[in-house]
Design a protein around this motif. Structure first.
Motif, PDB file in Angstrom:
ATOM      1  N   ASN A   1       0.843  -1.198   0.000  1.00 17.20           N
ATOM      2  CA  ASN A   1       0.000   0.000   0.000  1.00 17.20           C
ATOM      3  C   ASN A   1       0.880   1.251   0.000  1.00 17.20           C
ATOM      4  O   ASN A   1       1.210   1.777   1.070  1.00 17.20           O
TER       5      ASN A   1
ATOM      6  N   TYR B   1      -7.885   3.086   6.874  1.00 15.44           N
ATOM      7  CA  TYR B   1      -8.455   2.998   5.531  1.00 15.44           C
ATOM      8  C   TYR B   1      -9.471   1.877   5.482  1.00 15.44           C
ATOM      9  O   TYR B   1      -9.205   0.770   5.969  1.00 15.44           O
TER      10      TYR B   1
ATOM     11  N   GLN C   1       0.197   4.293  -0.532  1.00 21.53           N
ATOM     12  CA  GLN C   1      -0.422   5.420   0.158  1.00 21.53           C
ATOM     13  C   GLN C   1      -0.187   5.324   1.661  1.00 21.53           C
ATOM     14  O   GLN C   1       0.167   6.304   2.325  1.00 21.53           O
TER      15      GLN C   1
END
Length: 310
Positions: free
Chosen positions: A50, A244, A52
């Motif tokens: 990931n 998230y 991000q």
């Protein structure tokens, strides 16, 4: 040259390589630690896949794997007096922990935390405290948990959950923990009242004689957050470690980095007085990192997965 477990590209754990890198240089105000144990957290392997999320943790490729470590100081820079060669230490480092040697600043900062290891815990246990223990402590701090609360903890049998349940009990709160039915007896031994997770969680809570939920901590998904809101729990009494997808407005996240030195003192004192048990589910050699990480990814173990370095 030393060996380190690191990745140069984002993706799955197949990106990880146990490989030779240059030995780190010790600069002013730093110490070098020979790492003896590294514990695995979900964030460790989630970040690899990931970008991000990785950005939130300041990852710069190539990046060494892991954040939690324990080890022995084997070199200090001139003028350092707080630590000496031979001192046992543990903590966290955003620079990556899975390496035969790591460099740390003597003074803890936002990216590094270092603590002297007390004689009453092993390096394996010490390596398990930085992320999971401090994250659990910050969860309780975020919602200001107290003895009047009945707290619903989602993912109560996981690595962070085991700490959260026990620390909540130390504060005097009543604890209801979600898990699979096969884990109910385990949670009862920790002092929690178990309830099955899943789509029927809200219905199960409404149909049982469980007390009114006044606080909630979500350690696995947003299910407990949503259920707590349905039950009318105030937003300031709800927190999650899952960033998230974004949480509902007004719900705060909790991270180990926001915990304090005092929180670690509480954890260590609770271990010494046997109010808190640190569970090591399995130990692997660092060379067996793939098996160790896959075991943690399955999330069927009760306690921490630790990799040891000879």
């Amino acid at each position: 040259m030393i060996n380190a477990l690191r990745y140069s590209n984002f993706g799955g754990i197949e990106q990880l390589k146990w490989e030779k890198i240059e030995s780190p240089e010790v600069l002013a105000g730093q110490i070098r630690v020979r790492v003896t144990a590294v514990s695995i957290n979900p964030m460790d392997w989630l970040i690899i896949g990931n970008p991000q999320m990785a950005q939130q943790f300041g990852v710069q490729l190539p990046q060494k794997f892991g954040y939690d470590f324990a080890g022995i100081v084997d070199k200090t820079s001139q003028g350092v007096t707080a630590y000496k060669v031979g001192d046992r230490v543990f903590g966290t480092t955003y620079d990556g922990a899975a390496s035969e040697q790591i460099i740390l600043p003597v003074k803890s900062d936002s990216r590094h935390r270092i603590v002297k290891t007390p004689d009453f815990i092993t390096d394996e246990i010490a390596s398990s405290l930085g992320v999971a223990g401090m994250t659990a402590a910050n969860c309780l701090n975020t919602i200001k948990l107290n003895s009047d609360d009945t707290v619903l903890i989602g993912g109560a049998a996981g690595g962070v959950g085991v700490f959260t349940v026990q620390l909540a009990k130390i504060r005097g709160a009543r604890v209801i923990g979600t898990s699979s039915p096969s884990t109910f007896d385990f949670l009862r031994r920790l002092g929690a009242e178990p309830i099955a997770y899943g789509d029927q969680l809200l219905t199960n809570l409404q149909q049982t004689e469980a007390p009114k939920i006044t606080a909630a901590i979500d350690l696995y998904s947003h299910d407990v957050v949503n259920v707590a809101l349905e039950l009318g729990v105030p937003k300031e009494k709800i927190t999650s470690i899952i960033m998230y997808p974004p949480l509902p407005e007004g719900i705060k996240t909790s991270t180990g980095g926001a915990a304090t030195e005092e929180d670690m003192k509480v954890i260590l004192e609770a271990i010494q007085t046997k109010q808190l048990v640190v569970l090591i589910a399995e130990k692997f050699s660092i060379q067996d990192y793939e098996e160790a990480i896959k075991t943690q990814m399955a999330r069927h173990t009760h306690g921490k997965i630790v990799m040891t370095l000879s």
